[in-house]
Design an enzyme around this catalytic site. Structure first.
Site, PDB file in Angstrom:
ATOM      1  N   HIS A 152       0.834  -1.201   0.000  1.00 23.89           N
ATOM      2  CA  HIS A 152       0.000   0.000   0.000  1.00 23.89           C
ATOM      3  C   HIS A 152       0.864   1.245   0.000  1.00 23.89           C
ATOM      4  CE1 HIS A 152       0.647  -1.166   4.229  1.00 23.89           C
ATOM      5  NE2 HIS A 152       0.671   0.126   4.499  1.00 23.89           N
TER       6      HIS A 152
ATOM      7  N   HIS B  19       0.563   5.257   1.112  1.00 25.34           N
ATOM      8  CA  HIS B  19      -0.148   6.312   1.827  1.00 25.34           C
ATOM      9  C   HIS B  19      -0.090   7.578   0.965  1.00 25.34           C
ATOM     10  CE1 HIS B  19       0.117   4.294   5.901  1.00 25.34           C
ATOM     11  NE2 HIS B  19       1.087   3.668   5.259  1.00 25.34           N
TER      12      HIS B  19
HETATM   13  P1  5GP Z   1       1.742   0.624   7.430  1.00 32.24           P
HETATM   14  O1  5GP Z   1       1.619  -0.873   7.198  1.00 32.24           O
HETATM   15  O2  5GP Z   1       2.077   1.368   6.168  1.00 32.24           O
HETATM   16  O3  5GP Z   1       2.681   0.953   8.531  1.00 32.24           O
HETATM   17  O4  5GP Z   1       0.363   1.178   7.928  1.00 32.24           O
HETATM   18  C1  5GP Z   1      -0.871   0.558   7.752  1.00 32.24           C
HETATM   19  C2  5GP Z   1      -1.921   1.629   7.714  1.00 32.24           C
HETATM   20  O5  5GP Z   1      -3.180   0.975   7.644  1.00 32.24           O
HETATM   21  C3  5GP Z   1      -1.968   2.542   8.954  1.00 32.24           C
HETATM   22  O6  5GP Z   1      -1.878   3.896   8.528  1.00 32.24           O
HETATM   23  C4  5GP Z   1      -3.311   2.229   9.601  1.00 32.24           C
HETATM   24  O7  5GP Z   1      -3.921   3.371  10.139  1.00 32.24           O
HETATM   25  C5  5GP Z   1      -4.107   1.646   8.451  1.00 32.24           C
HETATM   26  N1  5GP Z   1      -5.083   0.655   8.862  1.00 32.24           N
HETATM   27  C6  5GP Z   1      -4.868  -0.375   9.714  1.00 32.24           C
HETATM   28  N2  5GP Z   1      -5.988  -1.112   9.864  1.00 32.24           N
HETATM   29  C7  5GP Z   1      -6.930  -0.542   9.058  1.00 32.24           C
HETATM   30  C8  5GP Z   1      -8.296  -0.854   8.784  1.00 32.24           C
HETATM   31  O8  5GP Z   1      -8.879  -1.814   9.283  1.00 32.24           O
HETATM   32  N3  5GP Z   1      -8.940  -0.030   7.918  1.00 32.24           N
HETATM   33  C9  5GP Z   1      -8.335   1.051   7.325  1.00 32.24           C
HETATM   34  N4  5GP Z   1      -9.068   1.777   6.493  1.00 32.24           N
HETATM   35  N5  5GP Z   1      -7.050   1.369   7.569  1.00 32.24           N
HETATM   36  C10 5GP Z   1      -6.357   0.584   8.422  1.00 32.24           C
END
Ligand code: 5GP
Length: 138
Positions: free
Chosen positions: A102, A104
Site C-alpha cells: 500500500h 499512503h
Molecule cells: P503501514 O503498514 O504502512 O505501517 O500502515 C498501515 C496503515 O493501515 C496505517 O496507517 C493504519 O492506520 C491503516 N489501517 C490499519 N488497519 C486498518 C483498517 O482496518 N482499515 C483502514 N481503512 N485502515 C487501516
C-alpha cells in the site's frame, strides 16, 4: 516471506471488513486510512496479492503508482493543499504493519504537522473527507 491472504487489506478487498472506499479500477483500490495522519489520508493498494514493493511485479507497481498519482491530484484539489506526501513501508523493520502493498497519500499544507500515528478517525468526519475526495475525482 509469504503473503498472508487474511491480512486486513485482503479482507477489505473481499468485502469482509468495511472501509470508506474512494476509487477503484481493474487493478487498484483506494480507501480512507482509519487512523489518518492528515485530513484526506488515503491508501492505494493493488487488487492482487503482494506483501510490499519487494515482491510486487512491475505490473502491480505501475498500476498502483498510476493510481497514486491520480489520488495525489484528487486529495490536493479536495483539501486545497499545497503539496502531497506519499509514503510506503516494506517489512516490519521498514515500518510496515499491514502486509499487503500500500501507498499512503496525504495532502499537506505549509506549517501543518502530521497527527501522531494511531489516532483513530471520527467516522462522520472521515466520511465527509471521503465525500470531498470523491467529488474531486469527478
Ligand atoms: P503501514 O503498514 O504502512 O505501517 O500502515 C498501515 C496503515 O493501515 C496505517 O496507517 C493504519 O492506520 C491503516 N489501517 C490499519 N488497519 C486498518 C483498517 O482496518 N482499515 C483502514 N481503512 N485502515 C487501516
Amino acid at each position: 516471506m509469504a503473503y498472508d491472504k487474511d491480512n486486513i487489506f485482503a479482507k477489505i478487498l473481499r468485502g469482509e471488513i468495511p472501509c470508506e472506499k474512494l476509487y477503484e479500477d481493474e487493478d487498484t483500490f483506494v480507501f480512507m486510512d482509519i487512523m489518518p495522519r492528515a485530513d484526506g489520508h488515503c491508501l492505494v493498494i493493488p487488487k492482487t496479492a503482494c506483501r510490499n514493493m519487494l515482491d510486487a511485479t512491475p505490473a502491480q507497481l505501475s498500476a498502483t503508482l498510476k493510481t497514486v498519482q491520480r489520488m495525489g491530484h484528487a486529495v490536493m484539489k479536495a483539501f486545497d493543499a499545497e503539496g502531497v506526501m506519499v509514503q510506503q513501508f516494506n517489512e516490519a523493520a521498514g515500518g510496515q504493519e499491514v502486509f499487503h502493498l500500500h501507498y499512503h497519500v496525504l495532502p499537506r499544507h505549509d506549517g501543518i504537522k502530521l497527527r501522531p500515528p494511531g489516532t483513530m478517525a471520527d467516522f462522520s468526519e472521515l466520511k465527509d473527507h471521503a465525500d470531498k475526495i470523491r467529488a474531486a475525482l469527478g
